[in-house]
Motif scaffolding. Structure first.
Motif, PDB file in Angstrom:
ATOM      1  N   GLY A   2       0.682  -0.439  -4.963  1.00  0.00           N
ATOM      2  CA  GLY A   2       1.994  -0.899  -4.520  1.00  0.00           C
ATOM      3  C   GLY A   2       3.026   0.186  -4.335  1.00  0.00           C
ATOM      4  N   ALA A   3       2.571   1.407  -3.995  1.00  0.00           N
ATOM      5  CA  ALA A   3       3.497   2.528  -3.833  1.00  0.00           C
ATOM      6  C   ALA A   3       3.423   3.090  -2.423  1.00  0.00           C
ATOM      7  N   GLU A   4       4.480   3.772  -2.024  1.00  0.00           N
ATOM      8  CA  GLU A   4       4.484   4.529  -0.781  1.00  0.00           C
ATOM      9  C   GLU A   4       3.828   5.888  -1.016  1.00  0.00           C
ATOM     10  N   ARG A   5       3.132   6.378   0.006  1.00  0.00           N
ATOM     11  CA  ARG A   5       2.490   7.694  -0.107  1.00  0.00           C
ATOM     12  C   ARG A   5       3.544   8.782  -0.181  1.00  0.00           C
ATOM     13  N   GLU A   6       3.395   9.677  -1.172  1.00  0.00           N
ATOM     14  CA  GLU A   6       4.270  10.824  -1.283  1.00  0.00           C
ATOM     15  C   GLU A   6       3.674  12.023  -0.546  1.00  0.00           C
ATOM     16  N   GLU A   7       4.498  13.044  -0.331  1.00  0.00           N
ATOM     17  CA  GLU A   7       4.127  14.156   0.552  1.00  0.00           C
ATOM     18  C   GLU A   7       2.855  14.868   0.113  1.00  0.00           C
TER      19      GLU A   7
END
Length: 227
Positions: free
Chosen positions: A79-84
Motif C-alpha cells: 500500500g505504498a508509493e514507490r520511492e526513488e
C-alpha cells in the motif's frame, strides 16, 4: 518420513542470462542456497515462479519452503508509493512467492524467508517496509558483515543464543510488523533482523544471507522441523 527432507527454494527469474554460447531467459538460484540446504541435511529443489493458483499443490509436495533473496518487493503490495531508490518490480516473483508463503502458512509447512523472503513474509501478513536505508552492505555487489542480537525466548534465540556476525546485503527492512509476527533479532542500529510466528508451525524470517556464510544453524533448524 524417512530420508532427507525435501526443501523447496524459490528462484530468481531473469529475462536474459548468458552461459556458454547461450543467452536466454532463465530461472536461477545462486549456488549458496542449495549448498546450504545440503550442508544442513536436506535435499534442495528449485521452485521457479508459476501460476500462483498452483502454490498449494507445490507446497504439498515439499517438506519445507525457503523464499530466497532478490529484488525489492513492489511497494503496491504493502500500500505504498514507490520511492526513488526502490528497485524495479519483480511481479511474477512477488505473486508466486506470496502464494507460496500463504500456502505454507495454511498447511503448517516449515518456512524460512531469507532477506527478500523475510520482507515478503512481513508483507504477506499485512506489514510494511522501509524502502531505503544505508549501512547494511559493503558496497554495490559486496556483502557486508555485522552482528545480530537475538531476542531471548524466541525460536531464533533457541537456534543461535549468542550475538552472531552475519553476511548482509540489503537496503530495505521491516517497518510495521505483520499480524502476529514477533521480532526475534536486531542489528546494533535497531534494524529488525529476524521475525517469526509463535506457535506450533515453524516460521522464521532472517534479514541476512546465511547462504553466504558458514553457519548452518538456521537452515539446519528448518530441516529438523521439516523432518
Amino acid at each position: 518420513m524417512s530420508g532427507r527432507p525435501l526443501i523447496g527454494v524459490s528462484t530468481y527469474l531473469e529475462s536474459k542470462v548468458g552461459w556458454g554460447v547461450w543467452e536466454l531467459p532463465a530461472a536461477l538460484l545462486p549456488a549458496g542456497y542449495p549448498r546450504l540446504v545440503q550442508a544442513a541435511g536436506g535435499l534442495a529443489s528449485m521452485v521457479p515462479p508459476d501460476d500462483p493458483s498452483y502454490a498449494a499443490d507445490v507446497v504439498a509436495r515439499l517438506d519445507g519452503v525457503v523464499v530466497a533473496g532478490g529484488p525489492d518487493v513492489e511497494p503496491v503490495r504493502y500500500g505504498a508509493e514507490r520511492e526513488e531508490r526502490t528497485g524495479p518490480p519483480a511481479r511474477e516473483r512477488d505473486a508466486w512467492e506470496l502464494a507460496l508463503i500463504e500456502a505454507a502458512l495454511a498447511s503448517g509447512t516449515p518456512l524460512l524467508g531469507i532477506c527478500r523472503g523475510m520482507q515478503l513474509l512481513n508483507v504477506a501478513l499485512g506489514g510494511t517496509l522501509v524502502q531505503h536505508m544505508d549501512g547494511h552492505t559493503a558496497g554495490t555487489g559486496v556483502f557486508g558483515t555485522h552482528a545480530v542480537t537475538p531476542v531471548p525466548g524466541t525460536r531464533y534465540a533457541s537456534v543461535a543464543p549468542e550475538e552472531t556476525a552475519v553476511p548482509t546485503y540489503h537496503h530495505q527492512a521491516v517497518d510495521r510488523l505483520g499480524k502476529d509476527l514477533v521480532v526475534s533479532a536486531h542489528a546494533a542500529d535497531g534494524t529488525v533482523e529476524a521475525v517469526e510466528l509463535p506457535g506450533p508451525s515453524w516460521v522464521l524470517g532472517v534479514q541476512w544471507h546465511p547462504e553466504m556464510g558458514e553457519d548452518t544453524r538456521v537452515m539446519a533448524a528448518l530441516v529438523r522441523a521439516a523432518s
